[in-house]
Scaffold this motif. Sequence first.
Motif, PDB file in Angstrom:
ATOM      1  N   SER A 360      37.304   1.934 -18.186  1.00 21.79           N
ATOM      2  CA  SER A 360      37.819   3.015 -17.346  1.00 21.79           C
ATOM      3  C   SER A 360      39.287   3.332 -17.589  1.00 21.79           C
ATOM      4  CB  SER A 360      37.624   2.639 -15.878  1.00 21.79           C
ATOM      5  OG  SER A 360      38.286   1.411 -15.601  1.00 21.79           O
ATOM      6  N   GLY A 361      39.977   2.526 -18.387  1.00 18.41           N
ATOM      7  CA  GLY A 361      41.402   2.719 -18.616  1.00 18.41           C
ATOM      8  C   GLY A 361      41.711   3.165 -20.027  1.00 18.41           C
ATOM      9  N   ILE A 362      42.695   2.499 -20.632  1.00 21.32           N
ATOM     10  CA  ILE A 362      43.106   2.790 -22.006  1.00 21.32           C
ATOM     11  C   ILE A 362      42.678   1.624 -22.877  1.00 21.32           C
ATOM     12  CG2 ILE A 362      45.059   3.163 -23.553  1.00 21.32           C
ATOM     13  CD1 ILE A 362      46.568   4.351 -21.156  1.00 21.32           C
ATOM     14  N   ASP A 363      41.852   1.902 -23.869  1.00 19.68           N
ATOM     15  CA  ASP A 363      41.366   0.899 -24.817  1.00 19.68           C
ATOM     16  C   ASP A 363      41.844   1.294 -26.207  1.00 19.68           C
ATOM     17  OD1 ASP A 363      39.661  -0.392 -22.756  1.00 19.68           O
ATOM     18  OD2 ASP A 363      38.615   1.523 -22.870  1.00 19.68           O
ATOM     19  N   ARG A 364      42.563   0.400 -26.860  1.00 18.59           N
ATOM     20  CA  ARG A 364      43.172   0.719 -28.158  1.00 18.59           C
ATOM     21  C   ARG A 364      42.793  -0.329 -29.191  1.00 18.59           C
ATOM     22  NH1 ARG A 364      49.643   0.771 -29.690  1.00 18.59           N
ATOM     23  NH2 ARG A 364      49.390   1.521 -31.826  1.00 18.59           N
ATOM     24  N   PRO A 365      42.022   0.035 -30.213  1.00 22.24           N
ATOM     25  CA  PRO A 365      41.720  -0.924 -31.280  1.00 22.24           C
ATOM     26  C   PRO A 365      42.929  -1.114 -32.181  1.00 22.24           C
ATOM     27  CG  PRO A 365      40.860   1.222 -31.873  1.00 22.24           C
ATOM     28  CD  PRO A 365      41.444   1.361 -30.492  1.00 22.24           C
ATOM     29  N   ARG A 366      43.084  -2.314 -32.714  1.00 21.50           N
ATOM     30  CA  ARG A 366      44.192  -2.585 -33.633  1.00 21.50           C
ATOM     31  C   ARG A 366      43.713  -3.058 -35.000  1.00 21.50           C
ATOM     32  NH1 ARG A 366      49.093  -2.679 -30.667  1.00 21.50           N
ATOM     33  NH2 ARG A 366      50.024  -2.703 -32.742  1.00 21.50           N
ATOM     34  N   ASN A 367      42.489  -3.599 -35.073  1.00 15.86           N
ATOM     35  CA  ASN A 367      41.988  -4.107 -36.350  1.00 15.86           C
ATOM     36  C   ASN A 367      40.478  -4.267 -36.259  1.00 15.86           C
ATOM     37  OD1 ASN A 367      42.072  -5.254 -38.986  1.00 15.86           O
ATOM     38  ND2 ASN A 367      44.071  -6.150 -38.501  1.00 15.86           N
ATOM     39  N   ALA A 368      39.818  -4.302 -37.424  1.00 21.82           N
ATOM     40  CA  ALA A 368      38.362  -4.465 -37.466  1.00 21.82           C
ATOM     41  C   ALA A 368      37.967  -5.135 -38.780  1.00 21.82           C
ATOM     42  CB  ALA A 368      37.661  -3.115 -37.323  1.00 21.82           C
ATOM     43  N   LEU A 369      36.813  -5.819 -38.760  1.00 21.97           N
ATOM     44  CA  LEU A 369      36.303  -6.500 -39.948  1.00 21.97           C
ATOM     45  C   LEU A 369      34.816  -6.748 -39.758  1.00 21.97           C
ATOM     46  CD1 LEU A 369      37.325 -10.254 -39.721  1.00 21.97           C
ATOM     47  CD2 LEU A 369      37.931  -8.628 -37.959  1.00 21.97           C
ATOM     48  N   VAL A 370      34.157  -7.220 -40.818  1.00 23.44           N
ATOM     49  CA  VAL A 370      32.747  -7.609 -40.718  1.00 23.44           C
ATOM     50  C   VAL A 370      32.610  -9.078 -41.087  1.00 23.44           C
ATOM     51  CG1 VAL A 370      31.717  -5.346 -41.123  1.00 23.44           C
ATOM     52  CG2 VAL A 370      32.300  -6.792 -43.084  1.00 23.44           C
ATOM     53  N   ASP A 371      31.598  -9.747 -40.483  1.00 24.17           N
ATOM     54  CA  ASP A 371      31.308 -11.125 -40.850  1.00 24.17           C
ATOM     55  C   ASP A 371      30.265 -11.162 -41.957  1.00 24.17           C
ATOM     56  OD1 ASP A 371      28.816 -10.727 -39.659  1.00 24.17           O
ATOM     57  OD2 ASP A 371      29.286 -11.892 -37.861  1.00 24.17           O
ATOM     58  N   ASP A 372      29.783 -12.370 -42.312  1.00 21.84           N
ATOM     59  CA  ASP A 372      28.832 -12.521 -43.412  1.00 21.84           C
ATOM     60  C   ASP A 372      27.489 -11.849 -43.133  1.00 21.84           C
ATOM     61  OD1 ASP A 372      30.658 -13.885 -44.883  1.00 21.84           O
ATOM     62  OD2 ASP A 372      29.910 -15.881 -44.368  1.00 21.84           O
ATOM     63  N   SER A 373      27.191 -11.605 -41.869  1.00 21.16           N
ATOM     64  CA  SER A 373      25.938 -10.937 -41.496  1.00 21.16           C
ATOM     65  C   SER A 373      26.124  -9.449 -41.277  1.00 21.16           C
ATOM     66  CB  SER A 373      25.378 -11.578 -40.216  1.00 21.16           C
ATOM     67  OG  SER A 373      25.131 -12.948 -40.416  1.00 21.16           O
ATOM     68  N   ASP A 374      27.258  -8.927 -41.658  1.00 14.01           N
ATOM     69  CA  ASP A 374      27.609  -7.517 -41.504  1.00 14.01           C
ATOM     70  C   ASP A 374      27.773  -7.092 -40.053  1.00 14.01           C
ATOM     71  OD1 ASP A 374      28.045  -6.698 -44.067  1.00 14.01           O
ATOM     72  OD2 ASP A 374      26.074  -5.818 -44.382  1.00 14.01           O
ATOM     73  N   ASN A 375      27.906  -8.050 -39.136  1.00 11.86           N
ATOM     74  CA  ASN A 375      28.274  -7.689 -37.769  1.00 11.86           C
ATOM     75  C   ASN A 375      29.719  -7.202 -37.752  1.00 11.86           C
ATOM     76  OD1 ASN A 375      25.783  -8.564 -36.524  1.00 11.86           O
ATOM     77  ND2 ASN A 375      26.486 -10.664 -36.865  1.00 11.86           N
ATOM     78  N   ILE A 376      30.017  -6.285 -36.876  1.00 10.09           N
ATOM     79  CA  ILE A 376      31.332  -5.656 -36.801  1.00 10.09           C
ATOM     80  C   ILE A 376      32.146  -6.329 -35.697  1.00 10.09           C
ATOM     81  CG2 ILE A 376      32.556  -3.489 -36.406  1.00 10.09           C
ATOM     82  CD1 ILE A 376      29.750  -2.131 -37.070  1.00 10.09           C
ATOM     83  N   ILE A 377      33.383  -6.688 -36.004  1.00  8.02           N
ATOM     84  CA  ILE A 377      34.293  -7.291 -35.028  1.00  8.02           C
ATOM     85  C   ILE A 377      35.510  -6.390 -34.895  1.00  8.02           C
ATOM     86  CG2 ILE A 377      35.709  -9.299 -34.471  1.00  8.02           C
ATOM     87  CD1 ILE A 377      33.689 -10.876 -36.314  1.00  8.02           C
ATOM     88  N   ILE A 378      35.814  -6.000 -33.672  1.00 12.62           N
ATOM     89  CA  ILE A 378      36.959  -5.135 -33.387  1.00 12.62           C
ATOM     90  C   ILE A 378      37.859  -5.858 -32.389  1.00 12.62           C
ATOM     91  CG2 ILE A 378      37.720  -2.874 -32.549  1.00 12.62           C
ATOM     92  CD1 ILE A 378      34.845  -1.859 -33.106  1.00 12.62           C
ATOM     93  N   ILE A 379      39.168  -5.846 -32.647  1.00 10.05           N
ATOM     94  CA  ILE A 379      40.124  -6.437 -31.712  1.00 10.05           C
ATOM     95  C   ILE A 379      41.147  -5.382 -31.313  1.00 10.05           C
ATOM     96  CG2 ILE A 379      39.850  -8.717 -32.758  1.00 10.05           C
ATOM     97  CD1 ILE A 379      42.822  -8.246 -33.787  1.00 10.05           C
TER      98      ILE A 379
END
Length: 491
Positions: A360-379
């Motif tokens: 409901s507020g402000i969400d700002r991604p700073r980085n992203a990557l994939v693991d060995d199973s191609d799952n997506i990780i966003i921080i």
Amino acid sequence: MKLFTAPPYLLILFCLVISVKVFANEQYVIHHSTFIGGEGTDDCDTVTIDHSGNTLLGCHSTSRYLANKKLNRFNHKGGMDAFVIKINKHSNNIDFITQLGGDEWDGVQGLATDASGNIYAVGSTYSSNFPTSANAQQIKFAGKSDAFLVKLNQHGEIIWSTLFGGAEDEDGRNLVLDDHGNIHIIGRTNSKDLTVTEDAIQPDLAGQTDAFIASFTPQGRLLFSSYLGGKGYDKGFDIKLLSSGKKAIVGSTDSIDFPVKNAIYHHPFGQEDMFVVLLNDKNNQIEFATYIGGAGIDTGVSIIIDSQDNILAVGQTHSPNMSGGHHIQKKRLKGKSDVFIVKINSKTHTLTNLDYLGGSGIDRPRNALVDDSDNIIIIGQTNSEALHLNDSVTAKPLGIWGDIKQYFKTYFNDNYDNGFIIKLDNNGSQVLLSAVLGGDKTDVFEGAVIDKHNMLTVTGLSNSHNFETIKPLQSEFKGGRFDIILMKIKL
């Protein structure tokens, strides 16, 4: 802010229950959490893991000392100093701190290592006395700010250092290494005299600010350089390589004439759009370039290449109407800004998925990557009281605080941001993990890397005195505006 209170014996029991609940399960466990900092402003934008498993941090600081000032030499030179830290995987102690900078503002914003343990750092400097090598591609500081590229050996000794810039401003944002050891960097410039090569995509500055792409040999010699942009403001943020050697680039533009080709969307949508560009591996010419956006401000932040060479671009959106045709999920913008992710087939140049993620507020991604199973990780960072990501999925919580709802009752204050970690399946349609971590003030996750053991390392900054530490190098916040934070999480 009124905090949750309870009798001491209940708090002790509560903490014991949480410890059992979280640490009894080896999945999604925080193994290490620490501050690193002094009395000034300390921040870590980027992190990587070398071939031997050691952790490298790319940072900047105004502190007079960092960590253990007796063991780890750090002499603040003035302004904001850039530096690289190496943390030994065996001892979990700092092997070295190498300073990179002069009298003004200097910061590392991208970091990579090669198979020999050499370290490459890209960033920005406002220091006219930034130290360069005698045989550098560009020895002298040229403008208001310049990009820099530095190569260190595995012991933290500078092998070579070069500036890259013209008479105005440059910002070196990120870099990637290819199989030949060449270094490819991305950034932005508003200099009309930036050095470009004869085979440049675009030989001249087109607008107020353009993105730039540059490639260097392992010895630091310029192979390729070009502007990229239209008549407005264009900024390059991230660059990755496909298995074929093609370069994928993401950034943001408000130009009405950005050089699109084979585009999904040929025209801009709003105040600012994400751009995604694919350069071929033969002569660095544009194979594909497109706008992605809605009516508001949409900024491209990070780009990922999965095992099938799909392009996954992550950004921040203020638009309620992101364009994705029938690929867009049912969910729409929930707050002032959300994370968004697009998936593009690099062979057919078609959009296969687009989705919003946020609260409901402000969400700002700073980085992203994939693991060995191609799952997506966003921080990134959020001040959303409920980072609720997908109405049909109950994401598995992560945290030394246990249940996220209890965490928010105790710590949440929408005047401050907390760090977040989101783990998705490869289509971005199923949330596997949603975690909001931090203390009672500001906590931001910026750098991220995942190793071959599926250990996620995140870095950033915090000024929360109650940010939880585990097996720390430094257990307490040392004061100033922020300290660096480092966390290692088993996914």
